[in-house]
Write an enzyme that holds these catalytic residues in place. Structure first.
Site, PDB file in Angstrom:
ATOM      1  CE1 TYR A  80      20.928  14.832  20.196  1.00  0.00           C
ATOM      2  CE2 TYR A  80      20.708  17.180  20.544  1.00  0.00           C
ATOM      3  CZ  TYR A  80      20.602  16.087  19.718  1.00  0.00           C
ATOM      4  OH  TYR A  80      20.180  16.249  18.420  1.00  0.00           O
ATOM      5  CB  ILE A 270      20.382  23.765  14.886  1.00  0.00           C
ATOM      6  CG1 ILE A 270      20.186  22.477  14.081  1.00  0.00           C
ATOM      7  CG2 ILE A 270      19.043  24.360  15.283  1.00  0.00           C
ATOM      8  CD1 ILE A 270      19.483  21.364  14.851  1.00  0.00           C
ATOM      9  CE  LYS A 272      28.503  19.621  17.538  1.00  0.00           C
ATOM     10  NZ  LYS A 272      29.891  19.044  17.719  1.00  0.00           N
ATOM     11  CB  SER A 273      30.970  25.365  17.336  1.00  0.00           C
ATOM     12  OG  SER A 273      32.363  25.424  17.590  1.00  0.00           O
ATOM     13  NE  ARG A 278      35.898  27.259  12.847  1.00  0.00           N
ATOM     14  CZ  ARG A 278      36.237  26.080  12.358  1.00  0.00           C
ATOM     15  NH1 ARG A 278      35.401  25.060  12.470  1.00  0.00           N
ATOM     16  NH2 ARG A 278      37.396  25.922  11.760  1.00  0.00           N
ATOM     17  CG  ASN A 282      28.850  28.508  12.652  1.00  0.00           C
ATOM     18  OD1 ASN A 282      29.237  28.676  11.502  1.00  0.00           O
ATOM     19  ND2 ASN A 282      29.228  27.464  13.379  1.00  0.00           N
TER      20      ASN A 282
END
Length: 288
Positions: A80, A270, A272-273, A278, A282
């Site tokens: 990543y 998991i 993701k944002s 958001r 979440n």
């Protein structure tokens, strides 16, 4: 009802993947308190913050927001290219290192981009980027195609575990046969599996065996990624009429419903944002 006076610890039982798991729903349990127990005895928050596609500097602010919102489990990977920014975000957040469960992945060697001889150097570099001398979980981003390479790389990871630099070991993007192969030789068996998990493909991509049930039956926690993605289907789960109907009936967003559904299947998530709204949305999976 659950008395929220001490951390809520939920251990992984040996159950079929379709059994409904019960999680706090009163809105008073923090994300760090709702946990799975790994086979090592360590507690891992069932809701983590994913950082895939938050490349490099793009990861810093979302991780800061996630920690502020109460996430205490961060998922990243060598591939990543954001471990340095995550390490900086952790440092700047003021949250003690011991309160954060850090999971990362070995990406380049399993994918054949780096020679296995450099495995120790790669791991040491990852620790340096994250600003820590250990990770709570170190996993293969994908199993190498060659069985001999998989075994050799796992044995190297076992040394990281024995040195205390990787507190648990796991594998991502795998099927039952690959898990069976690892279990056949591992001195330190995997404690964790991370696969695609969504309503159309719960736990697999092109696999036929129930990898979730296999993981649970063999003391491996299962973590699902991309719970709300449409890939490789046409309809996005966020637009599925069944999901929309449930979201309307419980007064939640489709994303919250999908992630809560996974939790109730015994699968960690998991989400993701990159947006503040958001990320906080979440984080509210334990109040309905």
């Amino acid at each position: 009802s659950l008395e929220i006076q001490a951390p809520v610890i939920l251990s992984v039982p040996m159950v079929p993947s379709r059994q409904r798991w019960h999680w706090p729903s009163d809105g008073q349990t923090s994300l760090g308190q709702a946990t799975f127990t790994l086979r090592t005895g360590a507690k891992m928050p069932a809701v983590g913050f994913g950082t895939w596609r938050l490349w490099a500097k793009a990861a810093y602010q979302p991780v800061r927001w996630a920690l502020e919102a109460g996430y205490r489990h961060l998922d990243t990977a060598e591939g990543y290219a954001n471990e340095a920014e995550i390490g900086k975000a952790i440092l700047d957040s003021g949250v003690p290192r011991e309160e954060i469960f850090i999971a990362t992945k070995a990406s380049s060697i399993p994918k054949g981009l780096t020679d296995i001889a450099h495995a120790a150097d790669v791991f040491a570099f990852q620790l340096g980027q994250l600003g820590t001398d250990y990770v709570d979980l170190y996993m293969l981003h994908t199993p190498p195609q060659e069985p001999a390479q998989l075994q050799a790389l796992w044995q190297i990871m076992e040394r990281f575990y024995e040195e205390g630099r990787a507190r648990a070991l796991g594998v991502s993007n795998c099927d039952v046969k690959e898990l069976q192969f690892i279990l056949g030789f591992a001195r330190i068996p995997p404690a964790y599996v991370q696969n695609l998990f969504k309503i159309y493909k719960p736990g697999e991509q092109i696999f036929t065996d129930d990898v979730v049930a296999f993981a649970h039956a063999n003391q491996m926690v299962f973590m699902g990624y991309s719970v709300q993605t449409e890939w490789p289907h046409i309809m996005s789960p966020l637009e599925d009429p069944h999901v929309l109907a449930i979201a309307t009936s419980v007064g939640r967003t489709p994303s919250q419903v999908l992630h809560r559904w996974a939790l109730q299947r015994g699968v960690g998530v998991i989400p993701k944002s990159a947006t503040y709204t958001r990320i906080h949305e979440n984080a509210k999976l334990l109040n309905f």
